[in-house]
Structure formats: C-alpha cells, structure tokens
Design an enzyme around this catalytic site. Structure first.
Site, PDB file in Angstrom:
ATOM      1  N   LYS A 222      30.415  35.504  55.499  1.00  0.00           N
ATOM      2  CA  LYS A 222      31.796  35.142  55.125  1.00  0.00           C
ATOM      3  C   LYS A 222      32.109  35.688  53.758  1.00  0.00           C
ATOM      4  CE  LYS A 222      35.709  32.947  55.549  1.00  0.00           C
ATOM      5  NZ  LYS A 222      36.403  34.252  55.361  1.00  0.00           N
TER       6      LYS A 222
ATOM      7  N   GLN B 121      28.833  35.945  46.559  1.00  0.00           N
ATOM      8  CA  GLN B 121      29.439  35.142  47.628  1.00  0.00           C
ATOM      9  C   GLN B 121      28.421  34.196  48.274  1.00  0.00           C
ATOM     10  OE1 GLN B 121      32.921  36.275  48.305  1.00  0.00           O
ATOM     11  NE2 GLN B 121      33.120  34.203  49.057  1.00  0.00           N
TER      12      GLN B 121
ATOM     13  N   LYS C 275      30.684  40.728  51.880  1.00  0.00           N
ATOM     14  CA  LYS C 275      31.864  41.338  51.262  1.00  0.00           C
ATOM     15  C   LYS C 275      32.091  42.687  51.907  1.00  0.00           C
ATOM     16  CE  LYS C 275      34.868  40.252  48.110  1.00  0.00           C
ATOM     17  NZ  LYS C 275      35.228  38.904  47.637  1.00  0.00           N
TER      18      LYS C 275
ATOM     19  N   ASP D 270      40.901  39.867  49.444  1.00  0.00           N
ATOM     20  CA  ASP D 270      40.425  39.967  48.055  1.00  0.00           C
ATOM     21  C   ASP D 270      41.413  40.925  47.375  1.00  0.00           C
ATOM     22  OD1 ASP D 270      37.856  39.210  46.329  1.00  0.00           O
ATOM     23  OD2 ASP D 270      38.287  41.284  45.840  1.00  0.00           O
TER      24      ASP D 270
HETATM   25  P1  NDP Z   1      45.243  40.701  43.992  1.00  0.00           P
HETATM   26  O1  NDP Z   1      45.109  42.045  44.573  1.00  0.00           O
HETATM   27  O2  NDP Z   1      46.211  39.742  44.558  1.00  0.00           O
HETATM   28  O3  NDP Z   1      45.553  40.806  42.445  1.00  0.00           O
HETATM   29  C1  NDP Z   1      44.713  41.478  41.585  1.00  0.00           C
HETATM   30  C2  NDP Z   1      45.304  41.439  40.187  1.00  0.00           C
HETATM   31  O4  NDP Z   1      44.325  41.902  39.259  1.00  0.00           O
HETATM   32  C3  NDP Z   1      46.493  42.376  40.029  1.00  0.00           C
HETATM   33  O5  NDP Z   1      47.343  41.868  39.051  1.00  0.00           O
HETATM   34  C4  NDP Z   1      45.821  43.666  39.572  1.00  0.00           C
HETATM   35  O6  NDP Z   1      46.659  44.546  38.858  1.00  0.00           O
HETATM   36  C5  NDP Z   1      44.729  43.134  38.679  1.00  0.00           C
HETATM   37  N1  NDP Z   1      43.611  44.087  38.686  1.00  0.00           N
HETATM   38  C6  NDP Z   1      42.847  44.429  39.742  1.00  0.00           C
HETATM   39  N2  NDP Z   1      41.931  45.341  39.405  1.00  0.00           N
HETATM   40  C7  NDP Z   1      42.135  45.567  38.106  1.00  0.00           C
HETATM   41  C8  NDP Z   1      41.503  46.411  37.176  1.00  0.00           C
HETATM   42  N3  NDP Z   1      40.484  47.209  37.521  1.00  0.00           N
HETATM   43  N4  NDP Z   1      41.960  46.379  35.894  1.00  0.00           N
HETATM   44  C9  NDP Z   1      42.994  45.585  35.530  1.00  0.00           C
HETATM   45  N5  NDP Z   1      43.637  44.768  36.378  1.00  0.00           N
HETATM   46  C10 NDP Z   1      43.212  44.765  37.629  1.00  0.00           C
HETATM   47  O7  NDP Z   1      43.766  40.101  44.021  1.00  0.00           O
HETATM   48  P2  NDP Z   1      43.287  38.571  43.921  1.00  0.00           P
HETATM   49  O8  NDP Z   1      44.190  37.805  43.034  1.00  0.00           O
HETATM   50  O9  NDP Z   1      43.023  38.099  45.275  1.00  0.00           O
HETATM   51  O10 NDP Z   1      41.867  38.761  43.211  1.00  0.00           O
HETATM   52  C11 NDP Z   1      41.688  38.690  41.807  1.00  0.00           C
HETATM   53  C12 NDP Z   1      40.248  38.362  41.491  1.00  0.00           C
HETATM   54  O11 NDP Z   1      39.910  37.100  42.059  1.00  0.00           O
HETATM   55  C13 NDP Z   1      39.210  39.340  42.037  1.00  0.00           C
HETATM   56  O12 NDP Z   1      38.130  39.397  41.144  1.00  0.00           O
HETATM   57  C14 NDP Z   1      38.758  38.682  43.330  1.00  0.00           C
HETATM   58  O13 NDP Z   1      37.471  39.100  43.702  1.00  0.00           O
HETATM   59  C15 NDP Z   1      38.764  37.222  42.909  1.00  0.00           C
HETATM   60  N6  NDP Z   1      38.846  36.221  43.958  1.00  0.00           N
HETATM   61  C16 NDP Z   1      39.834  36.252  44.898  1.00  0.00           C
HETATM   62  C17 NDP Z   1      39.897  35.264  45.857  1.00  0.00           C
HETATM   63  C18 NDP Z   1      40.986  35.207  46.857  1.00  0.00           C
HETATM   64  O14 NDP Z   1      40.994  34.254  47.642  1.00  0.00           O
HETATM   65  N7  NDP Z   1      41.918  36.133  46.887  1.00  0.00           N
HETATM   66  C19 NDP Z   1      38.874  34.216  45.930  1.00  0.00           C
HETATM   67  C20 NDP Z   1      37.927  34.228  44.861  1.00  0.00           C
HETATM   68  C21 NDP Z   1      37.921  35.217  43.936  1.00  0.00           C
HETATM   69  P3  NDP Z   1      47.131  45.932  39.533  1.00  0.00           P
HETATM   70  O15 NDP Z   1      48.179  45.555  40.527  1.00  0.00           O
HETATM   71  O16 NDP Z   1      47.632  46.747  38.397  1.00  0.00           O
HETATM   72  O17 NDP Z   1      45.909  46.536  40.171  1.00  0.00           O
HETATM   73  O1  2IT Z   2      35.775  36.187  46.454  1.00  0.00           O
HETATM   74  C1  2IT Z   2      36.132  35.376  47.342  1.00  0.00           C
HETATM   75  O2  2IT Z   2      35.616  34.262  47.440  1.00  0.00           O
HETATM   76  C2  2IT Z   2      37.220  35.766  48.241  1.00  0.00           C
HETATM   77  N1  2IT Z   2      37.771  36.854  48.088  1.00  0.00           N
HETATM   78  C3  2IT Z   2      37.620  34.857  49.356  1.00  0.00           C
HETATM   79  C4  2IT Z   2      36.679  35.008  50.519  1.00  0.00           C
HETATM   80  C5  2IT Z   2      37.080  34.261  51.770  1.00  0.00           C
HETATM   81  O3  2IT Z   2      36.355  34.480  52.753  1.00  0.00           O
HETATM   82  O4  2IT Z   2      38.033  33.511  51.785  1.00  0.00           O
END
Ligand code: NDP
Ligand code: 2IT
Length: 451
Positions: A91, A112, A127, A167
């Site tokens: 997952k 994860q 992942k 993600d």
């Molecule tokens: P999104 O794609 O929704 O948003 C990502 C955000 O981070 C955007 O604002 C993006 O800007 C910025 N970003 C991404 N890469 C970079 C970079 N290399 N440098 C600067 N800014 C960057 O992703 P999420 O919000 O889902 O994910 C954000 C983080 O949270 C990640 O680390 C992800 O692994 C983690 N995460 C996500 C979960 C989920 O459920 N979605 C769960 C747990 C963790 P830009 O548009 O300019 O790229």
């Molecule tokens: O980093 C994370 O935990 C996620 N991007 C969410 C993974 C999931 O299976 O909901």
C-alpha cells in the site's frame, strides 16, 4: 555503534550505490533503533532480520509510451516498488514528477512500511510512479498517460495484492483515469484496488483532507503533551498541494494563523493570514501557480525561489513550521534560521522533508519534531478506511471518517510517546516513531519465518 547494525548499514551502502535518498531513509531509521537492536542482536543477526527489511520484496519498472497532443510519441519510465507485505497488501501512493527515480521510489516505499505499521491497520508498504511531468499537460495527455501506465501496472496490483493511491502529481483526476482503465482491462468492478477515488464512484469522504488534517491532529497532541496548543500560533507551510491546503485549513480551525504557502517557483507571505479559498481556487480548480495569488491580493508578498536553494518559506518568522512539499526541503541552513527565529515545533507533512542534519539540529535545540512517518500517516490510514468501506460496500459520513482519523492520530502519537519514554528519549518522537513501528514489523517478520 552496534557491530551488526554497522555492518548492515555498510552493506546497504554497497548494494545501493547512487541511491542517496534511499540510503538516507535507511540510515535515519536504523541508527535510531539501535537500543532495540542491541536487545535482540543475536536473533536478528542469525535471521538476517535487518538485511531482509532493507531489501524490497519486488521492484517493477516498465515502459510507458503515450501520444501527446501534437501526435508525438513520448516515453516515460514507470515504477512500483513492492517493499513489504508483512502486515497487509502492499500500500502506498504513486508520484508523477520529473525527479522520480529508483532511489526516490525506494526511499518512499521504505518509509511507507513503517508509517503504515504505525496506523495500526493491516497495510504493507509500497510506492510507485513515473518521471512523467504533469505540469503544462492537457487533460487528454494526462488521461492517455494514465491509461498507458495502468495498462502495465494492472497485472501487478489488486485489492488484496497492492493498492496504489495518490502522491505528488497524482490526485483525484489521475486516480479516476487510472481506475477507469483498470476496470476496463479487468472487466470487473474492484473498487478496493485504488484509494483516493472520487466520492461518486467509491471514494471515502475526508480522504482528500486526511493527510493535512491528520498532521494537525498529531501536532495538537504533541503540543498538548508539552502543555501547549495551536491556538494563536503563527504557522509557515511550504507547498500548496493536497497536504499543504488541508493542513492550512485545519490549523486555521484550531486557531492558528497560516502566513505562507508556496510552490516550486516561490512563496506567498501574507502576514495577516493566507486566503485559503483563493489558494484552493488557484491550485485545485485552475491548476495555476501560487504567484497568481497576487492578482487578488496585491498586498501580499511574493518571494521567488532560488534554484538549488531551500524555499524562502523557512526565512519567515513563525512558531510552527509545516514542510508539506517534498523531500529534503529543510536543510541544516534553514533549520538554523528557523531556530534563530524562535520556531517551537516542526511537523513533517511531506515525506522526509528534513535532512538528517536538520532533524538533529532541531532535536539538539529542543524543538519538537513530528516525524513524517507518524505525522502524515493520516492519509494512508484513511486510504485503509476507504478500502474497508469498499469491502463492506458501505459509506461512512464525513464526520465518522474524521472521527476515526482523529482517533488513529491520537493512537499514533501515544505509541511514539510511549516508545520514546521507554527508551529514555522522552520528547524525541522521531526515535519514538521509528522504534514503535520497527518493533511491530520485527515481531511480524519473526513470526512469519524466513521469507
Ligand atoms: P501535490 O502534488 O498535491 O503538491 C505538491 C506541492 O509541493 C506543490 O505545491 C508542489 O509545487 C510542491 N513541490 C513538489 N515537488 C517540489 C520540489 N521538488 N520543490 C519545491 N516544491 C515542490 O502533492 P501532495 O500534497 O500530495 O504531497 C506533498 C508531500 O506530502 C509529498 O512529500 C508527499 O510524498 C507527501 N504525502 C502525501 C500524502 C497524500 O495523501 N497526498 C500522504 C502523505 C505524505 P509545484 O506545483 O511547483 O511542483
Ligand atoms: O505518502 C503517503 O502516505 C501517501 N502518498 C498516501 C498513500 C496512500 O496509500 O494513501
């Protein structure tokens, strides 16, 4: 350092040359669980427990060809790292970003496993993703890419096998296209094969909000344990994606003032508080850049990011810092600025957003750190709740899911606290999260024989 641990770390380095993010994630976990390894070193060594834990069960890479709007064929690389099925089906999310490579996939898959163990729910660790860059692509290009990606991925996943989700770069739109193609190939409605689905075809209420909300629930518990709260605090957030937006929403609900949000181009600083409805409109509806915030709020400040340097977010004075963008976004340099500016707590919404040096600097300076594995586990926990609703063919209300999420985050905090206290590192929740999850995984590994 414990001899066995040292040997495994060296071996892991040898076996994974050119994978810096993966080695960073392994080092961070293994060094912090030394007291547990010391207690069980003979049996762990004899059964090669650590060696097995750092070797993914399976890594799949594949070609993803697709046709762009000009009729030009493009080729990307797809990945799925099925890291561990110890405590449940593989997952974890899918990331579409040009920086994706095997090192990043493996670090995320490794993190994860531990995160999922902390949720208390039956989910293994995985992942996946691609070096595909969704920025500037049309809806049709995104759809064709997702369909091609799934045409290979489908054979490796399933509701009891491996359950991907979103993600970076993968949200509701992409999950919809991926699900549509999976269903078409399989000729069966297997809702539980993906999570983060839209509500209209089997998604869970509150999944979209879950990671950000969960981060704030964890932060609330951590502050409470230190006789503090979010009320009246100034909060800086990096990112303006899924995690950042809903962390900002819940932080504001808890009485905090969120003054920054960013993307990879730059950061908005609004001293009186960010207009979150506008950020949602720009990012969720228009898929625009955070700079467009100035069109409606010219009084806000926009600070351009400098390529190769940390986000300008970390130069803004605040009580609480929530990195919600990407890995290694807070270096030692930014950590020093944050501490100098009086930050009290750091909550990791992103995966591995702080370098090891930055984390150590925070801990040495008695800054509370909510580690990613624990603090952002609300997303995947709610994915597991989505899976269970799909199995039951039933829906919970928004409030029911949020209440379950809140309870899970409280339990995760308590597990981290208990482990930190037990090993005489009270207040070090980084160590607490690693120890609590490792112990569970080590027990499961020992129980299942040499596999
Ligand atoms: P999104 O794609 O929704 O948003 C990502 C955000 O981070 C955007 O604002 C993006 O800007 C910025 N970003 C991404 N890469 C970079 C970079 N290399 N440098 C600067 N800014 C960057 O992703 P999420 O919000 O889902 O994910 C954000 C983080 O949270 C990640 O680390 C992800 O692994 C983690 N995460 C996500 C979960 C989920 O459920 N979605 C769960 C747990 C963790 P830009 O548009 O300019 O790229
Ligand atoms: O980093 C994370 O935990 C996620 N991007 C969410 C993974 C999931 O299976 O909901």
């Amino acid at each position: 350092m414990n001899e066995y641990l040292n040997r495994v770390l060296k071996q892991t380095e040898q076996n994974n040359l050119n994978e810096p993010e993966y080695l960073q994630a392994v080092k961070e976990v293994l060094t912090s669980i030394e007291p547990v390894i010391e207690q069980h070193k003979e049996i762990y060594e004899k059964t090669a427990l650590l060696e097995r834990m750092v070797e993914p069960e399976r890594i799949i890479t594949f070609r993803v060809p697709w046709v762009d709007d000009n009729g030009q064929v493009q080729v990307n690389r797809g990945y799925r790292v099925q890291f561990s099925s110890l405590i449940g089906p593989y997952k974890g999310g899918l990331r579409f970003h040009p920086s994706v490579n095997q090192s990043i996939m493996k670090f995320l898959g490794f993190e994860q496993i531990f995160k999922n163990a902390l949720t208390g729910l039956p989910i293994g660790g995985a992942k996946g993703g691609s070096n595909f860059d969704p920025k500037g692509k049309s809806d049709n290009e995104i759809m064709r890419f997702c369909q091609s990606f799934m045409t290979e991925l489908y054979r490796h996943i399933g509701a009891d096998v491996d359950v991907p989700a979103g993600d970076i770069g993968v949200g509701g739109r992409e999950i919809g296209y991926l699900f549509g193609q999976y269903k078409r190939i399989r000729n069966a409605y297997e809702g539980g094969v993906l999570t983060g689905k839209d509500i209209c075809y089997g998604g869970s209420l509150a999944r979209k909000e879950a990671t950000g909300y969960g981060l704030i629930f964890f932060m609330r518990e951590m502050l409470k344990a230190h006789n503090d709260s979010l009320d009246g605090k100034t909060v800086i957030i990096s990112g303006s994606g899924n995690v950042a937006i809903y962390a900002a929403e819940k932080a504001a609900e808890a009485g905090a003032k969120v003054v920054t949000m960013s993307d990879s181009n730059g950061c908005i600083y609004a001293p009186d508080g960010i207009d979150l409805d506008l950020v949602k409109q720009i990012k969720e509806v228009e898929r625009g850049r955070i700079k467009e915030y100035l069109k409606v709020h010219p009084e806000a400040q926009y600070i351009e990011a400098v390529k190769g340097e940390d986000s300008p977010v970390w130069t803004i004075k605040a009580d609480i810092a929530l990195p919600c963008a990407t890995q290694n976004e807070i270096s030692l340099n930014s950590a020093k600025i944050l501490v100098k500016n009086g930050v009290k707590a750091v909550g990791e919404g992103a995966n591995m957003p702080c370098t090891i040096d930055a984390t150590n600097y925070f801990l040495e300076n008695n800054i509370l750190v909510a580690p990613a594995k624990a603090a952002n586990a609300g997303g995947v926990a709610t994915s597991a709740i989505e899976m269970s609703q799909n199995s039951m063919r039933f829906y919970y209300t928004f409030d029911e899911v949020e209440e379950k999420l809140d309870r899970i985050m409280v339990n995760i905090f308590n597990a981290c606290k208990q482990a930190a206290d037990e090993y005489n590192h009270s207040g070090n929740y980084v160590m607490g999260a690693n120890i609590a999850s490792f112990k569970k995984l080590a027990d499961a590994m020992s129980a299942q024989g040499i596999v």
